[in-house]
Design a protein around this motif. Structure first.
Motif, PDB file in Angstrom:
ATOM      1  N   ARG A 120      90.971  74.365  46.134  1.00 43.81           N
ATOM      2  CA  ARG A 120      90.185  74.832  47.395  1.00 43.81           C
ATOM      3  C   ARG A 120      90.072  76.420  47.618  1.00 43.81           C
ATOM      4  O   ARG A 120      91.101  76.790  47.254  1.00 43.81           O
ATOM      5  CB  ARG A 120      90.763  74.117  48.613  1.00 43.81           C
TER       6      ARG A 120
ATOM      7  N   GLU B 266      86.954  80.297  51.898  1.00 39.85           N
ATOM      8  CA  GLU B 266      85.795  79.403  52.432  1.00 39.85           C
ATOM      9  C   GLU B 266      86.220  77.909  51.925  1.00 39.85           C
ATOM     10  O   GLU B 266      85.962  77.374  50.818  1.00 39.85           O
ATOM     11  CB  GLU B 266      84.424  79.830  51.583  1.00 39.85           C
TER      12      GLU B 266
ATOM     13  N   GLN C  31      80.947  71.703  50.896  1.00 40.19           N
ATOM     14  CA  GLN C  31      80.786  70.782  52.040  1.00 40.19           C
ATOM     15  C   GLN C  31      80.025  71.383  53.042  1.00 40.19           C
ATOM     16  O   GLN C  31      80.531  72.197  53.804  1.00 40.19           O
ATOM     17  CB  GLN C  31      81.981  70.253  52.613  1.00 40.19           C
ATOM     18  N   THR C  32      78.681  70.666  53.387  1.00 39.57           N
ATOM     19  CA  THR C  32      78.129  71.442  54.697  1.00 39.57           C
ATOM     20  C   THR C  32      78.398  70.283  55.697  1.00 39.57           C
ATOM     21  O   THR C  32      78.480  69.297  55.662  1.00 39.57           O
ATOM     22  CB  THR C  32      76.331  71.478  54.281  1.00 39.57           C
ATOM     23  N   LYS C  33      78.193  70.992  56.823  1.00 45.06           N
ATOM     24  CA  LYS C  33      78.451  69.954  58.117  1.00 45.06           C
ATOM     25  C   LYS C  33      77.234  69.396  58.572  1.00 45.06           C
ATOM     26  O   LYS C  33      76.148  69.588  58.578  1.00 45.06           O
ATOM     27  CB  LYS C  33      79.160  70.820  59.144  1.00 45.06           C
TER      28      LYS C  33
ATOM     29  N   ALA D 128      85.448  75.103  52.676  1.00 48.72           N
ATOM     30  CA  ALA D 128      84.448  74.082  52.406  1.00 48.72           C
ATOM     31  C   ALA D 128      84.086  74.124  50.652  1.00 48.72           C
ATOM     32  O   ALA D 128      83.140  73.032  50.548  1.00 48.72           O
ATOM     33  CB  ALA D 128      83.305  74.085  53.211  1.00 48.72           C
TER      34      ALA D 128
END
Length: 81
Positions: free
Chosen positions: A46, A50, A79-81, A52
């Motif tokens: 990760r 960032e 990963q977009t929200k 995500a």
């Protein structure tokens, strides 16, 4: 999603392990998990800046393995929200 693959007539495994163990890499990426299957090791990281962004890097589990297969597969996802 982004895929990076590599292979050829040179053993990339030692170089890949060197990059993953380097201070520059570990300052940017935090290791999440590792698994090994059929001579390949996959590690998920990760991004520290960032969270995500995740990258999974798969490579031969040791040096000197077959060169007629892909030696590096890196898949990055965001990963977009």
């Amino acid at each position: 999603m982004c895929h990076i693959t590599g292979g050829g007539n040179a053993d990339l495994q030692p170089v890949i392990e060197g990059v993953l163990a380097s201070p520059a890499f570990s300052s940017r990426w935090e290791q999440q998990s590792t698994s090994t299957k059929d001579g390949m090791t996959s590690t998920t990281f990760r991004n520290r800046e960032e969270p995500a962004m995740i990258i999974q890097i798969s490579r031969a589990d040791k040096a000197g393995q077959r060169l007629d297969r892909v030696q590096l597969i890196a898949t990055a996802t965001f990963q977009t929200k």
